[in-house]
Design a protein around this motif. Structure first.
Motif, short mmCIF file in Angstrom:
data_model
loop_
_atom_site.label_atom_id
_atom_site.label_comp_id
_atom_site.label_asym_id
_atom_site.label_seq_id
_atom_site.Cartn_x
_atom_site.Cartn_y
_atom_site.Cartn_z
N ILE A 1 -14.58 -39.27 -32.05
CA ILE A 1 -14.32 -38.46 -30.87
C ILE A 1 -15.23 -38.92 -29.73
O ILE A 1 -16.44 -39.10 -29.93
N LEU B 1 -19.03 -38.49 -29.74
CA LEU B 1 -19.52 -37.13 -29.66
C LEU B 1 -19.76 -36.54 -31.05
O LEU B 1 -19.00 -36.81 -31.99
N PHE C 1 -19.53 -33.60 -33.64
CA PHE C 1 -18.58 -32.50 -33.77
C PHE C 1 -18.69 -31.89 -35.16
O PHE C 1 -19.21 -32.49 -36.10
N LEU D 1 -17.50 -29.33 -30.28
CA LEU D 1 -17.99 -30.61 -29.79
C LEU D 1 -19.29 -30.42 -29.03
O LEU D 1 -19.52 -29.36 -28.43
N ILE E 1 -10.90 -35.61 -23.69
CA ILE E 1 -11.55 -35.89 -24.97
C ILE E 1 -10.59 -36.69 -25.83
O ILE E 1 -9.45 -36.31 -26.05
#
Length: 483
Positions: free
Chosen positions: A443, A452, A454, A463, A477
């Motif tokens: 992500i 990211l 998460f 997130l 995203i």
């Protein structure tokens, strides 16, 4: 996927070889006919992929009405009572119709500004003088720079004045009052295609106030004044054939119906046989009880959007303000805000639509600064986030929310999902409701440089966004499968 159905919707021969003018693509050699001149055969035409992937086009309303450039900015289509709409029409391109209505604000303005004896066609010399300063290359470059994938130009609006040197003479006007002195259609077509964009042509097939001077004062009269006469049908047919022969448009964008006597099936079949990746809109249809169904590749709601994903292709058209034609009266309070414009595009794309965003140039072809500012804002956003827009398709659903109520829209490209936040999160940690992903997903935030962190919380996805988060009106995203 939840979908919305389409149930609510409403004589010259083609030359053996098209005229090849500057800026026009060379017509392919004639091939064995695939489409017959009947609607059953024509309906087998399929939407070309390029249009489904384009997502964003530019509409241009430009003509004699751009000289007075005046209308009452009473509000947006759909939000103003029809009982007052036409007398106070905010569409500046309807100037001639508004002028013909006794007691209208437009007539009052016109007589005070130009005098009672100044005819609408007296704007022609002023328009021709202004367009001498027009730079088609600069105009097309603006459209390319903001991310547009196609352009649609008004070749003839309801006032009957054409923006190309048509050889099809209007029997109701002298030769010097027929068309612009420059071939605006040809010059812009060349500039647009030189920059890799597609070119579509708008034509007012149903309304032509040079043939029918009756003013329209009610919504019912719009459809009641469509010209269903053999004379006008031959005229409109010849115009469409001439436009196809000279400029080979990628889109035939008709407006407000088409005469029943027209040989439209022949025109469309010939067009598809020569240009299989061409397409036509739904405004050739005659929207009255008992009218035979024709054909369209996509539908064209105006100043509207859909509630959910549709199983058919649609394209919303709208102005940056309340008008399509340039209206000198409009200010920031009448113009869509930058964030609302970006959110509009995202919402439309998530539901299987395209946005045909209109610009209304001044008479000399220059785009007003307030319109340019909105276009630049959208272009800046697309340069960072266009991956989540162009070439995408709808996901399982269009809409979602974060835990604190921020709207989210979804698009997909293959097995990659995009979740677009319509606003700036107040905290670095964001939870998107009902968005289950695999543990090994990758992500990232478009415009960012790192993946990211998460975690899954039941059916929700939480997130951690970068800090500090740059300023934007929406954030895309990207959720890609791992492995």
């Amino acid at each position: 996927m939840k979908v919305v159905s389409e149930r609510w919707l409403p004589v010259l021969g083609l030359a053996a070889l098209a005229l090849v003018l500057p800026g026009c693509r060379k017509a392919p050699p004639p091939a064995k006919a695939a489409f017959e001149p009947n609607w059953e055969s024509i309906r087998t035409h399929r939407l070309p992929d390029w249009f489904d992937e384009a997502k964003f086009g530019i509409f241009i309303h430009w003509g004699l009405y751009s000289v007075p450039a005046w209308a009452t900015p009473v509000g947006e289509l759909g939000k103003v009572d029809w009982k007052v709409w036409f007398r106070n029409n905010p569409y500046a391109e309807w100037y001639l119709n508004s002028l013909r209505i006794a007691g209208s604000p437009t007539r009052k303005h016109h007589e005070e500004t130009y005098g009672k004896d100044f005819d609408y066609l007296d704007f022609i010399p002023r328009f021709n003088e202004a367009i001498a300063r027009w730079d088609p290359e600069a105009m097309a470059e603006v459209f390319r720079s903001v991310g547009a994938r196609y352009v649609v130009l008004t070749t003839k609006h309801h006032d009957g004045f054409t923006l190309w040197p048509s050889k099809v003479l209007n029997p109701n006007r002298p030769p010097e009052q027929q068309h612009a002195v420059r071939d605006i259609v040809g010059e812009l077509t060349q500039a647009v295609r030189a920059r890799g964009m597609r070119m579509g042509l708008y034509y007012s097939g149903g309304l032509d106030w040079s043939f029918n001077p009756q003013p329209i004062e009610t919504v019912e009269q719009v459809w009641g004044t469509i010209l269903h006469t053999p004379e006008y049908a031959r005229y409109a047919d010849a115009h469409w054939r001439e436009l196809v022969d000279r400029y080979q448009p990628d889109i035939l964008w008709n407006d407000i119906g088409y005469p029943e006597q027209g040989r439209l099936a022949e025109i469309v079949a010939d067009y598809y046989n020569r240009f299989p990746e061409g397409l036509i809109n739904d405004r050739f249809e005659i929207r009255k009880p008992g009218a035979p169904r024709r054909h369209h590749d996509f539908v064209t709601p105006e100043y509207k959007r859909m509630d959910d994903i549709t199983d058919y292709k649609w394209e919303t058209c709208r102005g940056l303000g309340f008008s399509f034609g340039y209206n000198q009266v409009e200010g920031p309070e009448h113009t869509i805000a930058e964030d609302a414009l970006i959110h509009l595009l995202v919402d439309i794309v998530s539901k299987n639509g395209n946005l045909l965003l209109n610009v209304g140039p001044k008479a000399d072809g220059s785009i007003p600064e307030i319109q340019l500012a909105r276009l630049r804002a959208l272009g800046d956003w697309l340069r960072v986030n266009g991956e989540a827009i162009f070439g995408t398709r709808p996901w399982q659903r269009a809409e979602g929310t974060t835990s604190d109520g921020m709207p989210v829209r979804f698009t997909r490209k293959g097995d990659v999902l995009y979740a677009i936040l319509l606003g700036k999160p107040r905290q670095a940690q964001v939870t998107i409701r009902s968005l289950a992903v695999s543990d090994n997903s990758r992500i990232s935030l478009l415009g960012g440089k790192q993946t990211l962190e998460f975690r899954r919380q039941g059916e929700d996805l939480t997130l951690v966004l970068p800090e500090p988060l740059w300023q934007a009106h929406a954030y895309a995203i990207k959720i890609a499968p791992g492995g």
